[in-house]
Design an enzyme around this catalytic site. Sequence first.
Site, mmCIF file in Angstrom:
data_model
loop_
_atom_site.group_PDB
_atom_site.id
_atom_site.type_symbol
_atom_site.label_atom_id
_atom_site.label_comp_id
_atom_site.label_asym_id
_atom_site.label_seq_id
_atom_site.Cartn_x
_atom_site.Cartn_y
_atom_site.Cartn_z
ATOM 1 N N LYS A 1 13.626 12.029 -44.216
ATOM 2 C CA LYS A 1 12.477 11.212 -44.239
ATOM 3 C C LYS A 1 12.474 9.972 -44.397
ATOM 4 O O LYS A 1 12.304 9.307 -45.327
ATOM 5 C CB LYS A 1 11.496 11.838 -45.470
HETATM 6 N N1 PMP Z 1 6.658 16.063 -40.400
HETATM 7 C C1 PMP Z 1 6.254 14.613 -40.620
HETATM 8 C C2 PMP Z 1 6.871 13.760 -39.694
HETATM 9 C C3 PMP Z 1 5.961 14.352 -41.927
HETATM 10 O O1 PMP Z 1 5.833 12.934 -42.061
HETATM 11 C C4 PMP Z 1 5.510 15.363 -42.838
HETATM 12 C C5 PMP Z 1 4.835 14.940 -44.259
HETATM 13 N N2 PMP Z 1 5.999 14.767 -45.132
HETATM 14 C C6 PMP Z 1 5.882 16.503 -42.542
HETATM 15 C C7 PMP Z 1 6.243 17.054 -41.336
HETATM 16 C C8 PMP Z 1 5.494 17.869 -43.541
HETATM 17 O O2 PMP Z 1 6.334 17.573 -44.532
HETATM 18 P P1 PMP Z 1 6.024 18.101 -46.065
HETATM 19 O O3 PMP Z 1 5.437 19.641 -45.887
HETATM 20 O O4 PMP Z 1 7.430 18.080 -46.671
HETATM 21 O O5 PMP Z 1 4.906 17.061 -46.614
#
Ligand code: PMP
Length: 293
Positions: free
Chosen positions: A162
């Site tokens: 991320k």
């Molecule tokens: N894809 C992207 C590009 C994101 O920014 C997020 C949010 N963090 C997600 C998927 C979903 O991830 P999560 O469920 O861990 O928040």
Amino acid sequence: MAATTKPFDNRDGSIWLDGKLVPWREANVHVLTHALHYASCVFEGERIYSGRIFKLREHSQRLIDSARILGFEIPWTLEQIEAASNETVKAAGILDGYVRPVAWRGPEQMGVAAQLTKVHMAIAVWDDWKDYFSPEARLKGIRMSISKWARPAPNTAPTAAKAAGLYMICTMSKHAAEAEGFDDALMLDYRGQIAEATGANIFFGIDGELHTPTPDCFLDGITRRAVIGLANARQIKVIERPMMPSEMGRAQEVFVTGTAAEIAPVTQIAEHKYPVGPIAKQLMADFDKLVRA
Ligand code: PMP
């Protein structure tokens, strides 16, 4: 989603910065911070429900892993990050809100090489992202266009992290969608397969089953995994597989999942329209219970 009206650098309260809570307006970085120039930055997004951070361990571990993928080590342990997150939430006195941990390389060295930089970390908490936090907005469903930007291959960018740099194409995609009157954009990947939204994963309800793209070049979201668990508990079959845009017409319902979006029904993707479906409604109810369990 519309921005909040209060700017993020001019608020009351405290931000955890490099080991201690500092006044919100003093949590600043220098303009020659490496992260600002070369995207040497990773972050998390977490939700607080009834005073507790949902999946704090998973998010804190992903922050550490994301930094390692980018080649730097956060100078705090998993337990220390968890304690700092809880301390920040407690100091803010917020029961339902959002947590933003971020870690980045500092200004000690300028240029592509960054071995001499120090790694910094901050945690901020807020509770006024209205569009994400209102159940009404979620139930209305979101309308998506299809982005011209493709999610990169795993050997083109660190797609499992991320990492801030991966969001450049997300912001551009989101802005293009909003300029055309849509809420968000569906992004395809470098192979032309369906990938995800700009900040959320996507599921398609097809004949009572859920189909979702295999996360091999985008984030395998923590919410995505929780929702797969909820679907399994309801005996709803979840199939992870490569999905092509030509299949979008086959779906009877669509929803996205993410920390901010939670489970948000999608009522339109380009020319395809969908109702707010029974699987989404069921899983939204189950999710609301899970996060406060
Ligand atoms: N894809 C992207 C590009 C994101 O920014 C997020 C949010 N963090 C997600 C998927 C979903 O991830 P999560 O469920 O861990 O928040």
